[in-house]
Design an enzyme around this catalytic site. Structure first.
Site, short mmCIF file in Angstrom:
data_model
loop_
_atom_site.label_atom_id
_atom_site.label_comp_id
_atom_site.label_asym_id
_atom_site.label_seq_id
_atom_site.Cartn_x
_atom_site.Cartn_y
_atom_site.Cartn_z
N CYS A 134 0.84 -1.21 0.00
CA CYS A 134 0.00 0.00 0.00
C CYS A 134 0.87 1.25 0.00
CB CYS A 134 -0.91 -0.01 1.23
SG CYS A 134 -1.88 1.49 1.40
N CYS A 137 -0.27 4.16 2.29
CA CYS A 137 -0.09 3.88 3.72
C CYS A 137 1.38 4.03 4.11
CB CYS A 137 -0.52 2.45 4.08
SG CYS A 137 -2.04 1.90 3.34
N ASP A 138 2.29 3.43 3.33
CA ASP A 138 3.69 3.32 3.76
C ASP A 138 4.67 4.19 2.97
OD1 ASP A 138 2.91 1.42 5.65
OD2 ASP A 138 3.04 -0.21 4.19
#
Ligand SMILES: Cc1cc2nc3c(=O)[nH]c(=O)nc-3n(C[C@H](O)[C@H](O)[C@H](O)COP(=O)(O)OP(=O)(O)OC[C@H]3O[C@@H](n4cnc5c(N)ncnc54)[C@H](O)[C@@H]3O)c2cc1C
Length: 305
Positions: A134, A137-138
């Protein structure tokens, strides 16, 4: 005795659209979601291809509005996981992680899909330590670093483009000689000066110490090690169908339905990424959710007489 007319399993775009349509059809609707409502849409950095939405929003904001809209029409969202689903006579019985049991006349399976792993050495070992599925997200953890993206579909191209906003060192490797992504999406990647594309190349092993340090790549039988700080993997998806092992599926394991979204089990409908379909997008999931809810309402009416 039922807890609801309609149970919807999963609150991604398909489940939330179904919840809105089901509630507006005056059904008592319960939606069961094991994570936060929104599903994969929560990972979309900017949703720029939803029809009628001229100002692209984050998938998070979009999903939040879908949730509120469904709840405004009366749907109730329960934060829990579904661990089993069976049919007893005319009713469906779902058992939740919490031990709660829910019964309803009809069910819409909107459990979506999850990322496919590459299954190479180092992938599981470095998950959360440089291996991610993701980008939104990261990605921010790797600002200015060297990042590898693996895959050749829409998700890989979209996410490589997003990561190129965080660093000018993105390497996109794809095992085939061209992208599977939609042409416009692929073109933007090929023209992006911050993304280096390597076709006919596949990762063989992810290496490192505490964090990812390099990836062993193979190109035309020749192996070489590429130093990177992170690997973002977008190698396709796996449908979440374990709750319904006896249902008709296609060769890739996606649920087959008729045009009413009804599966091989009467009263059990499927919508969105879990369903056999040539195209998996938010707009498709939402549309299928709407059809499934409309047809589930007709099914419930016929059952109640
Ligand atoms: C990185 C990325 C970028 C994308 N970009 C775009 C884009 O730009 N435009 C676009 O249109 N599409 C995009 N997509 C695709 C889009 O997000 C999906 O097609 C869409 O989210 C599918 O919706 P769905 O409701 O069918 O499934 P999902 O979104 O997968 O939602 C399924 C939900 O079911 C829940 N669930 C599963 N099993 C259970 C259980 N047993 N109990 C309870 N809950 C359960 C899951 O937690 C999840 O919340 C992207 C996808 C990814 C991964």
């Amino acid at each position: 005795m039922t807890d609801a007319d309609l149970l919807i399993l999963g609150a991604g775009p398909a489940g939330l659209a179904a919840a809105q349509y089901g509630s507006r059809a005056n059904l008592k609707v319960l939606v069961i979601e094991q994570m936060s409502p929104g599903g994969q849409a929560l990972m979309i950095d900017k949703l720029e291809n939803y029809p009628g939405d001229l100002n692209p929003r984050s998938g998070f904001d979009f999903a939040e509005d879908m949730r509120r809209q469904a709840e405004n029409f009366g749907a109730e969202i329960i934060g829990d996981g579904v661990i089993s689903l069976e049919k007893e006579g005319d009713l469906f019985k779902a058992v939740l992680d919490s031990g709660r049991t829910l019964r309803a006349y009809a069910v819409i399976l909107a459990t979506g899909a999850t990322h496919r792993s590459l299954g190479i050495p180092g992938e599981a070992e470095f998950a959360g330590r440089g291996v991610s599925y993701c980008a939104s997200c990261d990605g921010p953890f790797f600002k200015g670093k060297k990042i590898m993206v693996v895959g050749g579909g829409d998700a890989a191209c979209d996410e490589a483009r997003y990561l190129s906003l965080l660093t000018d060192q993105v390497i996109l490797v794809h095992r085939r000689d061209s992208f599977r992504a939609q042409k416009g999406v692929a073109q933007r990647v090929l023209e992006n000066p911050h993304i280096e594309v390597r076709f006919n190349t596949r990762p063989v092993e992810i290496r490192g110490d505490k964090q990812v340090g390099s990836v062993l790549l193979e190109d035309a039988g020749k192996q070489y090690e590429e130093p990177v700080n992170a690997v973002f993997i977008f190698a396709g998806t796996v449908p979440q169908t374990s709750l319904v092992p006896d249902i008709a599926v296609d060769t890739a394991g996606y649920i087959i339905t008729d045009q009413r979204m009804e599966s091989s089990v009467p009263g059990l409908f499927a919508a969105g990424d879990v369903r056999s379909s040539p195209f998996r997008q938010v707009v498709v999931a939402a549309a299928e959710g709407a059809i499934a809810a409309h047809c589930a309402a007709e099914y419930i009416d016929s059952l109640k007489g």
